[in-house]
Design an enzyme around this catalytic site. Sequence first.
Site, PDB file in Angstrom:
ATOM      1  N   SER A  76      39.152  50.081  47.491  1.00 40.65           N
ATOM      2  CA  SER A  76      40.256  50.461  46.971  1.00 40.65           C
ATOM      3  C   SER A  76      41.402  49.706  47.685  1.00 40.65           C
ATOM      4  O   SER A  76      41.068  49.118  48.705  1.00 40.65           O
ATOM      5  CB  SER A  76      40.669  51.869  47.425  1.00 40.65           C
ATOM      6  OG  SER A  76      41.913  52.295  47.138  1.00 40.65           O
TER       7      SER A  76
ATOM      8  N   ARG B 126      45.053  29.461  49.258  1.00 44.16           N
ATOM      9  CA  ARG B 126      43.708  29.338  49.973  1.00 44.16           C
ATOM     10  C   ARG B 126      42.987  30.642  49.774  1.00 44.16           C
ATOM     11  O   ARG B 126      41.722  30.911  49.386  1.00 44.16           O
ATOM     12  CB  ARG B 126      43.706  29.074  51.353  1.00 44.16           C
ATOM     13  CG  ARG B 126      44.065  27.363  51.658  1.00 44.16           C
ATOM     14  CD  ARG B 126      43.345  26.401  50.956  1.00 44.16           C
ATOM     15  NE  ARG B 126      43.983  25.057  50.878  1.00 44.16           N
ATOM     16  CZ  ARG B 126      44.965  24.637  50.624  1.00 44.16           C
ATOM     17  NH1 ARG B 126      45.797  25.207  49.521  1.00 44.16           N
ATOM     18  NH2 ARG B 126      45.351  23.249  50.745  1.00 44.16           N
TER      19      ARG B 126
ATOM     20  N   GLU C   2      41.563  30.862  46.326  1.00 42.74           N
ATOM     21  CA  GLU C   2      40.450  29.940  45.990  1.00 42.74           C
ATOM     22  C   GLU C   2      39.012  30.733  46.419  1.00 42.74           C
ATOM     23  O   GLU C   2      37.966  30.715  46.094  1.00 42.74           O
ATOM     24  CB  GLU C   2      40.519  28.766  46.694  1.00 42.74           C
ATOM     25  CG  GLU C   2      39.529  27.625  46.387  1.00 42.74           C
ATOM     26  CD  GLU C   2      39.939  26.306  46.934  1.00 42.74           C
ATOM     27  OE1 GLU C   2      41.006  25.602  46.572  1.00 42.74           O
ATOM     28  OE2 GLU C   2      39.319  26.016  48.148  1.00 42.74           O
TER      29      GLU C   2
END
Lengths: 149, 149, 149, 149, 149, 149, 149, 149, 149, 149
Positions: free
Chosen positions: D116, D90, D93
């Site tokens: 960073s 997830r 995604e």
Amino acid sequence: MDPIGRPEAARAVVEAKRRKNLTWQQIADELGRSRVWTTAALLGKHTVGREQAERVGKLLGLDDITVDALQLPPVRGAAGVDTSEPLVHRLEEIVQVYGGAISELVREEFGDGIMSAIDFEMDLERVPDPAGDRVRITLNGKFLPYREF
Amino acid sequence: MDPIGRPEAARAVVEAKRRKNLTWQQIADELGRSRVWTTAALLGKHTVGREQAERVGKLLGLDDITVDALQLPPVRGAAGVDTSEPLVHRLEEIVQVYGGAISELVREEFGDGIMSAIDFEMDLERVPDPAGDRVRITLNGKFLPYREF
Amino acid sequence: MDPIGRPEAARAVVEAKRRKNLTWQQIADELGRSRVWTTAALLGKHTVGREQAERVGKLLGLDDITVDALQLPPVRGAAGVDTSEPLVHRLEEIVQVYGGAISELVREEFGDGIMSAIDFEMDLERVPDPAGDRVRITLNGKFLPYREF
Amino acid sequence: MDPIGRPEAARAVVEAKRRKNLTWQQIADELGRSRVWTTAALLGKHTVGREQAERVGKLLGLDDITVDALQLPPVRGAAGVDTSEPLVHRLEEIVQVYGGAISELVREEFGDGIMSAIDFEMDLERVPDPAGDRVRITLNGKFLPYREF
Amino acid sequence: MDPIGRPEAARAVVEAKRRKNLTWQQIADELGRSRVWTTAALLGKHTVGREQAERVGKLLGLDDITVDALQLPPVRGAAGVDTSEPLVHRLEEIVQVYGGAISELVREEFGDGIMSAIDFEMDLERVPDPAGDRVRITLNGKFLPYREF
Amino acid sequence: MDPIGRPEAARAVVEAKRRKNLTWQQIADELGRSRVWTTAALLGKHTVGREQAERVGKLLGLDDITVDALQLPPVRGAAGVDTSEPLVHRLEEIVQVYGGAISELVREEFGDGIMSAIDFEMDLERVPDPAGDRVRITLNGKFLPYREF
Amino acid sequence: MDPIGRPEAARAVVEAKRRKNLTWQQIADELGRSRVWTTAALLGKHTVGREQAERVGKLLGLDDITVDALQLPPVRGAAGVDTSEPLVHRLEEIVQVYGGAISELVREEFGDGIMSAIDFEMDLERVPDPAGDRVRITLNGKFLPYREF
Amino acid sequence: MDPIGRPEAARAVVEAKRRKNLTWQQIADELGRSRVWTTAALLGKHTVGREQAERVGKLLGLDDITVDALQLPPVRGAAGVDTSEPLVHRLEEIVQVYGGAISELVREEFGDGIMSAIDFEMDLERVPDPAGDRVRITLNGKFLPYREF
Amino acid sequence: MDPIGRPEAARAVVEAKRRKNLTWQQIADELGRSRVWTTAALLGKHTVGREQAERVGKLLGLDDITVDALQLPPVRGAAGVDTSEPLVHRLEEIVQVYGGAISELVREEFGDGIMSAIDFEMDLERVPDPAGDRVRITLNGKFLPYREF
Amino acid sequence: MDPIGRPEAARAVVEAKRRKNLTWQQIADELGRSRVWTTAALLGKHTVGREQAERVGKLLGLDDITVDALQLPPVRGAAGVDTSEPLVHRLEEIVQVYGGAISELVREEFGDGIMSAIDFEMDLERVPDPAGDRVRITLNGKFLPYREF
């Protein structure tokens, strides 16, 4: 005007369907086929016969080049679907999580073989549910036993 | 004796089931869960609670180390299934051929979103057919609409 | 003039925004949506409704073809982002370094399940800091427990 | 007894934590560090100093070999997390869907550079919600501008 | 005439430089920047400001569309360099052979962290040598320690 | 006791160095070689002669099997470094961003050819800087022109 | 008429050679170079000087744009050859089967180093044989020893 | 003692050769075969007959298990060579740069077909050269024309 | 003694066959099956029944653990064959060169569908030929038409 | 009108064949070649001579550019067939399941070597069967023994 292929014909179908404000069910009814088969076929994944192509062409107002292209051989390679699209990925994840269980249960129930993806049909329905409606997809394929020779 | 992981526990379950000549349905009945969930869970794909693990352990005659290992977190990564095995590959091919149609139909029927693979259940049955029995797999997941924020 | 797709519409939006010298926040305000959702949606990752598309079109001075294309289904596949771009790669590296910790903590706190990427929202802010300002990204998704069936 | 590496030390920590029935927060409190940093560090992703390793070793009852191994250099490569596990996927995604928007907004807000992943911290909390509790993950990294030379 | 992107602008710069018979050093001098930064920036890897773009445009006789395109965001993904080209492959091989030594020495010298590729500069010089001249490439990046939080 | 390979010998060296609390520079001084060459060689990337192996063995207190293994042929394949480790990844990113510029500048300065990765040496130093110390890595390879035949 | 690249120039050379019914040897003779170098160079793999390009252009009747493109930098990346083509695949298979033997023999004969692919030449001849003529390919590259520094 | 495979037998041969201080040529002489064939065969890439295995076993002082393993079928898959090793990579690069030229010249000289990698032999020699000795590798395979049927 | 899997059972069969100096045909005769099916089955690719396993076990003198393992489910994934082995690679190349022709001819002859790899048998024979004997492999699978639903 | 390549010529042949309502057998008869060779050749996988191209051109009514393109060198790389297409995938699966058995049987029957894919022919026939007609594909290649040198 140059001839086009199945993917271009598929895009033309989707565009015309949107313009005509038709549902896939309405197109399926015109063909006397199921909604899933009709959608897959018009997206280029199944053979569409001359008469079928012409009925769809009339319903959607497609030009002759598109009606012709719908009758070309289907293109079913892996490039035809993006498995990283979230919706399709969920199906991949289901295979990942349940693939082993399916293998166990098919072997126990039927013996050594596979569920055909060719002698196969599929359905997709909406299941109303107070906690949120659900998608039900039914896969139905002939069991093919390995041949001992 | 060293502790073991979920994959080793799964192999022990399959081995014991074969020795005891039990079906997945009989194990599922012991747990009061469905056959698909039970099989997937014991193959390492779902969380198994202490009580569940102990009932399975008793039924299959598993040692304590295996019963303990069954309660470890599930391992659901892609390495857990070989998608090139012919049976599993047929499922991949179905996604390849019908993935686009499923996307179209879910979008038309429900709007923009996915079928959940988490709030999800699955069934697998044998459908008798004179032309050769068939495998019916039912996927049933909650529709989740994309949130607009 | 031929119809265009979501990627082309996205490029047209970015170009018009630059020409009009608008910020994503100003476009988001026009839609009454958040800055992250608005940006993602106009880059082609979310469904944009007719009224939304028209308001954006008016604000940015887009032509009808672009306004039409903004209403096409979103395209969310992996090809839509280059994870080797340095900025995006840092997010990948964070998943690489902290993914295991996130799994442990979600499991401890919520049990077996996932953070939804669908019932989900995200925020991005600048945090002033004398040692150099910082980027704060907030991910917020519904916890979905695995269903036992 | 042979020396072990960071991954084996991580497994020993997780196992001991389970046996001792401790939470990651309790271990973090012992170190005076945050829950996310502590979990990531003990899973092998950060440097753990001698004193830190010894305090953790005492709290969890670890043997000397494990306490020693905790002080080895961290191993942060991509093999350390399985991005196909549903929970971690997830996050992938989310990068796929929102990566482009993040790039746009960072560039607009800060100019050309990155967030960073080194001068970085992360938090994870449970957000109670009547419609189902939510996971909130906060990423916080210093903005680093590209140097013009 | 359609707008162009950074890659097309880069090709136009290289072509104009060849036609004008200029060196990268001469272009760098015009910008008051180093030869490496200037080359990388004009090849599309760094942000080029309006004034910089215009000076380069004047020096090389570029059209307005190219000058405009030079000001677009840089494109730094992996697709921008072919690591199988023999010259670039040697750099890859150096990472392959010396990457472990660099990790060891940075850790020993600086502690746990990285050499920044953002707060970074690079130089390339010819070193005369009777046995054949040599290429000297200097990488110079800020050490960034991992943050403990 | 079975013979071991270069990777196992490398681990033994790193472990002994830690136990003896030596620096790579001290080991290099013993060999009369540079710090980078020595580190790479002992990590298995260069040929180590009998006398060199024995001096290192004596300094670090290595057993005969390790001293023997140090004299085996080096193993320099890509598997020997994990380019997804954050520190090494920064080098990859530098190739990604500056590879094209290096190609341009080498071609302009030297003509068609490469910087050798074989007739090659490398240095790594700490450069003090009030804004944070810096890592300076120097690559120095013979230019090899393509042969016209 | 737009400028073209090395691949397009290569196609133009092959086409013109076929039309003029010339052999690669005849073109090589015109340049005073070997047949292999000439073929590789005109296919885009080596630098072609102005005078060389003009002589080839005259011999083959190429237009100015092609003669100009022949003088562009060579493109030697892996994409320039399809290693799955049966003829080329045989070379890959030879590396697969004999690569280890070559490494052993070079190390025994020359010590630690490589055969240069830059200071390199190649020949290809037909060897008459009553059992079927044979292809003889000779690779000839300078041995480069690894530098100890 | 367990039986071993070809790779283990190969390692035993290399180890024994080093101990006995023999050259590949000396082993080849014992078999009356060429140096390249002998090396490749003993590294596991060719069938070694019983008598050949026994002669090698006697010369190198191998035990019966190794002599037996040398007679197992060869293992010639791609995993048997690491094409990222610098020495082998140079061969890959040569295919990359000259593969197209070889195709052109074989087609011109012989017609449509391949150089056999089966009815094939190879030689490797040292060529003294004042500017540095050279490696000469000769590939010699039967031309096989495609069959028209 | 620990149970073993199908791959280990396959290795035991091949080893015993060599020791007993039997041919695959002789084993096939014992089972009353074809040579190809028998070989594939004993290499782990098909289900072997209890009686079959016992007959093979008796003929080859296998121990009970191997006879038991032969009855485990087959393992047919892609990892079970190395397609880079020269012999197998030729089959891959045939698919590469003739795959398109097969598709065309099956479609013309049978319509839209596939040749089953499940309801399938295969034969392999030696065909004497004065110009060198030939291998004839016959694939024979049921045509399965796509189902229109 | 620009020259075209083999793939474009192949598409023109397929299109003309459909318009003329010819079978591949009829085209093969015109050439006096087999149906499989003819189909493969016209799809671009074999060399087509001038006379052959002209006869096909006349039969199918192809224009001169297509007739010319048919005489270009064949293109046989892996990109020429999509092995994920269901029909072709079945062939891949057969190699996966039976590849090991083929290797065993060829080695037993012929010794160490391969079935040539060059000195090769193939046939495809329909085999009537009351339980459903079958596809029979015959592969026939010369056995090539490895050369001992």
